[in-house]
Design a protein around this motif. Structure first.
Motif, PDB file in Angstrom:
ATOM      1  N   HIS A   1       0.855  -1.150   0.036  1.00 15.11           N
ATOM      2  CA  HIS A   1      -0.076   0.014  -0.065  1.00 15.11           C
ATOM      3  C   HIS A   1       0.890   1.137   0.057  1.00 15.11           C
ATOM      4  O   HIS A   1       1.827   1.378   0.926  1.00 15.11           O
ATOM      5  CB  HIS A   1      -0.978   0.013   1.323  1.00 15.11           C
TER       6      HIS A   1
ATOM      7  N   LYS B   1       1.181   5.359  -0.211  1.00 13.47           N
ATOM      8  CA  LYS B   1       0.155   6.587  -0.062  1.00 13.47           C
ATOM      9  C   LYS B   1       0.530   7.720  -1.142  1.00 13.47           C
ATOM     10  O   LYS B   1       1.421   7.695  -1.443  1.00 13.47           O
ATOM     11  CB  LYS B   1      -0.150   6.927   1.338  1.00 13.47           C
TER      12      LYS B   1
ATOM     13  N   PRO C   1       2.209  -7.800   4.875  1.00 17.03           N
ATOM     14  CA  PRO C   1       2.078  -6.498   4.090  1.00 17.03           C
ATOM     15  C   PRO C   1       3.117  -5.583   4.088  1.00 17.03           C
ATOM     16  O   PRO C   1       3.858  -5.524   5.302  1.00 17.03           O
ATOM     17  CB  PRO C   1       0.707  -5.937   4.866  1.00 17.03           C
ATOM     18  N   THR C   2       3.076  -4.579   3.259  1.00 19.75           N
ATOM     19  CA  THR C   2       4.062  -3.464   3.323  1.00 19.75           C
ATOM     20  C   THR C   2       3.118  -2.000   3.166  1.00 19.75           C
ATOM     21  O   THR C   2       2.441  -1.936   2.140  1.00 19.75           O
ATOM     22  CB  THR C   2       5.110  -3.111   2.092  1.00 19.75           C
ATOM     23  N   TYR C   3       3.171  -1.136   4.277  1.00 24.82           N
ATOM     24  CA  TYR C   3       2.499   0.077   4.331  1.00 24.82           C
ATOM     25  C   TYR C   3       3.856   1.173   3.940  1.00 24.82           C
ATOM     26  O   TYR C   3       4.584   1.390   4.826  1.00 24.82           O
ATOM     27  CB  TYR C   3       1.995   0.057   5.717  1.00 24.82           C
TER      28      TYR C   3
ATOM     29  N   GLY D   1       3.978   5.133   3.775  1.00 19.31           N
ATOM     30  CA  GLY D   1       2.933   6.558   4.186  1.00 19.31           C
ATOM     31  C   GLY D   1       3.212   7.753   2.915  1.00 19.31           C
ATOM     32  O   GLY D   1       3.896   7.666   1.998  1.00 19.31           O
TER      33      GLY D   1
ATOM     34  N   VAL E   1       6.541  -1.359   7.807  1.00 22.12           N
ATOM     35  CA  VAL E   1       5.863  -0.230   7.652  1.00 22.12           C
ATOM     36  C   VAL E   1       6.701   1.151   7.747  1.00 22.12           C
ATOM     37  O   VAL E   1       7.716   1.115   8.320  1.00 22.12           O
ATOM     38  CB  VAL E   1       5.215   0.196   9.260  1.00 22.12           C
TER      39      VAL E   1
ATOM     40  N   GLU F   1       6.241   5.018   7.689  1.00 22.40           N
ATOM     41  CA  GLU F   1       5.171   6.003   8.161  1.00 22.40           C
ATOM     42  C   GLU F   1       5.495   7.271   7.448  1.00 22.40           C
ATOM     43  O   GLU F   1       6.704   7.470   6.557  1.00 22.40           O
ATOM     44  CB  GLU F   1       5.142   6.462   9.607  1.00 22.40           C
TER      45      GLU F   1
END
Length: 175
Positions: free
Chosen positions: A31, A33, A50-52, A54, A74, A76
């Motif tokens: 994901h 952003k 998962p990989t997030y 930001g 993650v 941020e």
């Protein structure tokens, strides 16, 4: 040319504002952003966990992002990842900077606004406190960040958002 691949029942979710440079490969449960930029030949595999990523994150050329089972990755908002970094199942808090060639391993946590120096290795489970500079292999905190450090990190973040927007426009016009 960039490549986006589904993996099993996961397809990357990437905001339309994101700049993806040529050679980028993203697969699986990833994901990304708004206003992030992912630079030339970076690989982000979300085929284990998962990989997030930001808002406003920049991941520079030739970096590799991956995970271990049940350990997401993650990044941020506002994180900078320098050229040729390896990030594996770690958490990088808001506005931290990972220097060129650094490696951050499973369950490590980089605090908000921290700076991990070029070539450093942050071992599994290590926590780097907010607003500090960590160097070495294994990485050790060497000092608090100065106002100059903090301003330079903000400049880098700002410039990468601007560069991403510029290159995205150039690529759109070249098609």
């Amino acid at each position: 040319m960039m490549k986006i691949y589904p993996y099993k029942n996961h397809t990357p979710v990437i905001d339309e504002s994101v700049f993806l440079a040529d050679g980028v490969v993203i697969t699986g449960d990833v994901h990304v952003k708004k206003d992030a930029s992912i630079w030339f030949n970076t690989v982000i595999r979300g085929d284990v966990a998962p990989t997030y990523i930001g808002e406003g994150v920049n991941i520079q050329d030739n970096s590799t992002l991956h995970q271990s089972p049940d350990n997401p990755l993650v990044l941020e908002d506002g994180v900078t990842v320098g050229h040729q970094c390896i990030l594996h199942s770690c958490t990088v808090k808001k506005e931290a900077l990972i220097g060129m060639g650094a490696t951050i391993l499973d369950r490590a946590e980089i605090g908000e606004g921290a700076f991990v120096g070029a070539g450093s290795l942050v071992p599994p489970g290590k926590k780097i406190p907010p607003g500090t500079l960590a160097l070495g292999s294994p990485a050790k905190v060497v000092r608090e960040l100065t106002e100059e450090d903090i301003k330079d990190m903000a400049r880098i973040r700002r410039e990468y958002v601007e560069k991403g927007r510029y290159y995205k426009g150039v690529m759109k016009g070249a098609k």
